[in-house]
Scaffold this active site. Structure first.
Site, PDB file in Angstrom:
ATOM      1  N   GLU A  15       0.903  -1.332   0.073  1.00 28.93           N
ATOM      2  CA  GLU A  15      -0.023  -0.104  -0.056  1.00 28.93           C
ATOM      3  C   GLU A  15       0.768   1.257   0.112  1.00 28.93           C
ATOM      4  O   GLU A  15       0.364   2.243   0.451  1.00 28.93           O
ATOM      5  CB  GLU A  15      -0.915   0.015   1.032  1.00 28.93           C
ATOM      6  CG  GLU A  15      -1.819  -0.917   1.393  1.00 28.93           C
ATOM      7  CD  GLU A  15      -2.724  -1.311   0.170  1.00 28.93           C
ATOM      8  OE1 GLU A  15      -2.871  -0.402  -0.730  1.00 28.93           O
ATOM      9  OE2 GLU A  15      -3.577  -2.031   0.466  1.00 28.93           O
ATOM     10  N   HIS A  54      -2.481   2.288   8.405  1.00 31.91           N
ATOM     11  CA  HIS A  54      -3.808   1.523   7.746  1.00 31.91           C
ATOM     12  C   HIS A  54      -3.668   0.202   8.676  1.00 31.91           C
ATOM     13  O   HIS A  54      -2.871  -0.307   8.981  1.00 31.91           O
ATOM     14  CB  HIS A  54      -3.438   1.258   6.372  1.00 31.91           C
ATOM     15  CG  HIS A  54      -4.298   0.167   5.752  1.00 31.91           C
ATOM     16  ND1 HIS A  54      -5.681   0.054   5.678  1.00 31.91           N
ATOM     17  CD2 HIS A  54      -4.081  -1.148   5.212  1.00 31.91           C
ATOM     18  CE1 HIS A  54      -6.337  -0.586   5.098  1.00 31.91           C
ATOM     19  NE2 HIS A  54      -5.405  -1.793   4.971  1.00 31.91           N
TER      20      HIS A  54
HETATM   21  O1  2HA Z   1      -4.336  -3.644   2.545  1.00 35.07           O
HETATM   22  O2  2HA Z   1      -3.437  -4.823   4.677  1.00 35.07           O
HETATM   23  O3  2HA Z   1      -0.649  -5.052   4.021  1.00 35.07           O
HETATM   24  C1  2HA Z   1      -3.323  -4.724   2.516  1.00 35.07           C
HETATM   25  C2  2HA Z   1      -2.946  -5.013   3.726  1.00 35.07           C
HETATM   26  C3  2HA Z   1      -1.738  -5.773   3.825  1.00 35.07           C
HETATM   27 ZN    ZN Z   2      -5.410  -3.801   4.475  1.00 37.99          ZN
END
Ligand code: 2HA
Ligand code: ZN
Length: 270
Positions: free
Chosen positions: A116, A139
């Site tokens: 990401e 994230h």
């Molecule tokens: O969105 O969360 O890295 C992808 C993940 C794994």
């Molecule tokens: Zn993810």
């Protein structure tokens, strides 16, 4: 040269990934974090330039040219970061208009930055324009927020208002609300660009049926932001199927705005 494993930014990253795993937000290789580092800080621990290898990023980000990031590795598990930071994390410097990442430390098994990375770097650019002190993009897959995206309208105003109504402190912690992206293919420049666009108006961006992005000045603040939204989603899931007798009214929200010196997202309160 000091040991980079003893750098405050490294200790904080290890503590945060460990804590996020413990919260159940980062199963397997789920989740990723990037943190902007000061060059002066990095130079205390690494001789610059000491480029281990160069990895193409697949996007352009001239705004980030020469910037240093501590970032989690692709396919790596948050639960393992504390046991082998050098394998699971890396320090990179963006070069050539952001098209290349120079690995300065870490990814020691030949790995690379999170899949990401585009969403992270584009979000950094978007948040820096709003707040020059923004350093962290995070994230993860918080259980209740994710569950909520299956049964709640994805309208951003409606989603935000529901969360604000679940705990008194929500509107204080995220007065700019929560933006929402519909399901999109992850790991692409497209979702990166869409996330960054949403980051222009809020520090939280929900990825429907996937997870959430948060941005902030440091790891604690960003973790706290996601933690607060996730707590609200948990409460909503506990009560949404019951007859609702009480709520936090818009008048009460206005009192919170005054008391805590925050301004709710324009048009979100009556
Ligand atoms: O969105 O969360 O890295 C992808 C993940 C794994
Ligand atoms: Zn993810």
């Amino acid at each position: 040269m000091k040991n980079v494993l003893e750098a405050p930014f490294m200790a904080e990253m290890i503590r945060t990934t460990t804590n996020m795993y413990a919260h159940g937000w980062d199963e397997r290789n789920g989740g990723n974090i990037s943190m902007l580092l000061d060059e002066e800080e990095v130079k205390k621990y690494l001789s610059i330039p000491a480029i281990v290898r160069v990895i193409p990023t697949g996007f352009e980000a001239p705004e980030l040219d020469g910037k240093y990031f501590l970032v989690t590795g692709t396919g790596k598990y948050f639960k393992n970061v504390q046991y082998d930071p050098k394998k699971n994390l890396g320090i990179v410097r963006l070069a050539n208009g952001g098209t290349e990442a120079e690995v300065l430390w870490g990814f020691s098994d030949g790995g690379k930055f999170t899949s990401e990375f585009p969403a992270h770097m584009m979000s950094h650019i978007a948040r820096m324009k709003v707040d020059s002190e923004n350093r962290v993009v995070m994230h993860c897959h918080p259980t209740n927020l994710l569950a909520m995206t299956y049964v709640h309208s994805l309208d951003e105003k409606a989603f935000t208002r529901t969360l604000w109504q679940m705990c008194t402190e929500c509107i204080v912690v995220f007065p700019d609300g929560v933006n929402v992206l519909p399901w999109m293919l992850c790991g692409t420049n497209e979702i990166g660009e869409a996330t960054a666009k949403k980051m222009e108006t809020a520090r939280l961006v929900v990825w429907a049926q996937h997870g959430i992005y948060g941005a902030g000045r440091d790891l604690d603040e960003t973790f706290g932001l996601i933690e607060t939204a996730e707590k609200a989603a948990e409460i909503w899931l506990k009560i949404a199927h019951l007859p609702i007798l009480n709520t936090i009214t818009d008048d009460q929200m206005h009192l919170l705005e005054k008391r805590f010196g925050v301004k709710a997202r324009e048009g979100y309160l009556s």
